[in-house]
Write a protein that holds these residues in place. Structure first.
Motif, short mmCIF file in Angstrom:
data_model
loop_
_atom_site.label_atom_id
_atom_site.label_comp_id
_atom_site.label_asym_id
_atom_site.label_seq_id
_atom_site.Cartn_x
_atom_site.Cartn_y
_atom_site.Cartn_z
N GLY A 70 -0.04 -2.46 13.15
CA GLY A 70 0.16 -3.16 11.87
C GLY A 70 -1.01 -2.84 10.96
O GLY A 70 -2.15 -3.15 11.29
N ARG A 71 -0.72 -2.18 9.84
CA ARG A 71 -1.79 -1.81 8.90
C ARG A 71 -1.69 -2.70 7.67
O ARG A 71 -0.60 -2.86 7.11
N VAL A 72 -2.84 -3.22 7.24
CA VAL A 72 -2.83 -4.15 6.10
C VAL A 72 -4.22 -4.27 5.49
O VAL A 72 -5.22 -4.04 6.16
N ALA B 207 1.44 -10.89 3.39
CA ALA B 207 0.76 -9.72 2.82
C ALA B 207 1.59 -8.48 3.13
O ALA B 207 2.40 -8.48 4.06
N PRO B 208 1.40 -7.41 2.37
CA PRO B 208 2.20 -6.20 2.61
C PRO B 208 1.73 -5.42 3.83
O PRO B 208 1.25 -4.29 3.73
N ILE B 209 1.87 -6.05 4.99
CA ILE B 209 1.51 -5.38 6.25
C ILE B 209 2.61 -4.40 6.60
O ILE B 209 3.78 -4.63 6.30
N LYS B 210 2.22 -3.27 7.20
CA LYS B 210 3.21 -2.24 7.55
C LYS B 210 3.16 -2.00 9.04
O LYS B 210 2.13 -1.60 9.58
N PHE B 211 4.29 -2.24 9.70
CA PHE B 211 4.39 -2.02 11.14
C PHE B 211 4.88 -0.61 11.43
O PHE B 211 5.78 -0.10 10.74
#
Ligand SMILES: CCCCCCCCCCCC(=O)SCCNC(=O)CCNC(=O)[C@H](O)C(C)(C)COP(=O)(O)OP(=O)(O)OC[C@H]1O[C@@H](n2cnc3c(N)ncnc32)[C@H](O)[C@@H]1OP(=O)(O)O
Length: 206
Positions: free
Chosen positions: A106-108, A93-97
């Motif tokens: 980590g936002r997702v 998934a397009p998780i953003k660290f």
């Protein structure tokens, strides 16, 4: 195969990332696709054509790094093809660290492709996020190694389609052991928490 460097240009990285984005959308759409057989047959034909176009360029070497501990900027690019957090792997998934003081965040948001209980994220997906996020948080010590244990408390269901904030921080670093703790918040409420032990391996410290 497990290259730690790459001469790929920024443009090449951009088109590869876009490819993963399309594939990710296709996976999500396929879960809730309710089209007539004829339409699906046509989609299948077009996908088969795409596979045929790609095949001659499939090699035993990745275009980007398998592992790049010295990454500048996007922390997800430490492992660009990670099954959990790689922006170049459509399964992720397009998780953003991002690093915030002493915490790795980590936002997702997860969609239908990641569903476990009805309208909730699958527990195995949550475990995967913790494993990856905590491993990268542990790397802040300058060392790295495999997960010896990963314990998760699932306090509350983790909803699909909502902003999740995973957090990880180093709890203890001693000799060859790194213990990392973590939690996941939904609208400020802790829904899961975690602890992992990583054993530092010389092989990974190059
Ligand atoms: C190229 C770069 C890519 C880098 C890319 C980074 C990718 C990150 C990806 C996410 C991370 C993963 O998914 S990793 C994949 C999932 N994990 C794995 O597959 C690991 C499989 N397990 C193993 O390989 C092994 O069991 C190890 C390495 C974890 C430990 O074996 P070992 O090295 O022989 O060490 P060992 O002597 O047994 O243990 C060392 C110390 O840790 C303690 N210890 C060991 N296991 C445990 C445990 N479960 N709970 C408590 N304590 C434990 C021991 O008691 C000992 O303490 P003392 O006597 O010293 O006090």
């Amino acid at each position: 195969m497990h290259n730690t460097n790459s001469d790929a240009s920024d443009e090449h990285r951009q088109v590869l990332k876009k490819l993963s984005g399309h594939l990710r959308n296709i996976i999500e759409q396929s879960i809730v696709l309710n089209a007539p057989d004829k339409v699906i047959t046509d989609i299948n034909k077009q996908l088969a054509t795409i596979e045929t176009i790609m095949q001659p360029y499939v090699t035993d070497k990745r275009a980007l790094e398998y592992y790049n501990p010295n990454v500048r900027g996007d922390l997800n690019d430490i492992q660009p093809y990670s099954a959990v957090s790689g922006h170049y792997n459509a399964l992720a998934a397009p998780i953003k660290f991002e690093q915030q003081q002493d915490k790795l965040i980590g936002r997702v948001k997860y969609g239908r492709a990641y569903e476990g209980p009805p309208n909730c994220v699958h527990g195995a997906i949550i475990a995967g996020v913790y494993d990856q996020l905590m491993a990268i948080a542990g790397m802040a010590t300058g060392k790295a190694g495999p997960t010896a244990y990963l314990n998760i408390d699932y306090h509350k269901p983790t909803p699909l389609f909502e902003a999740l904030e995973f957090q990880a921080w180093i709890s203890l670093e001693r000799d060859n052991k790194i213990i990392v703790k973590g939690q996941c918040l939904v609208q400020g409420e802790v829904v899961t928490s975690s602890e992992a032990l990583f054993i530092v391996k010389a092989l990974l410290n190059k």
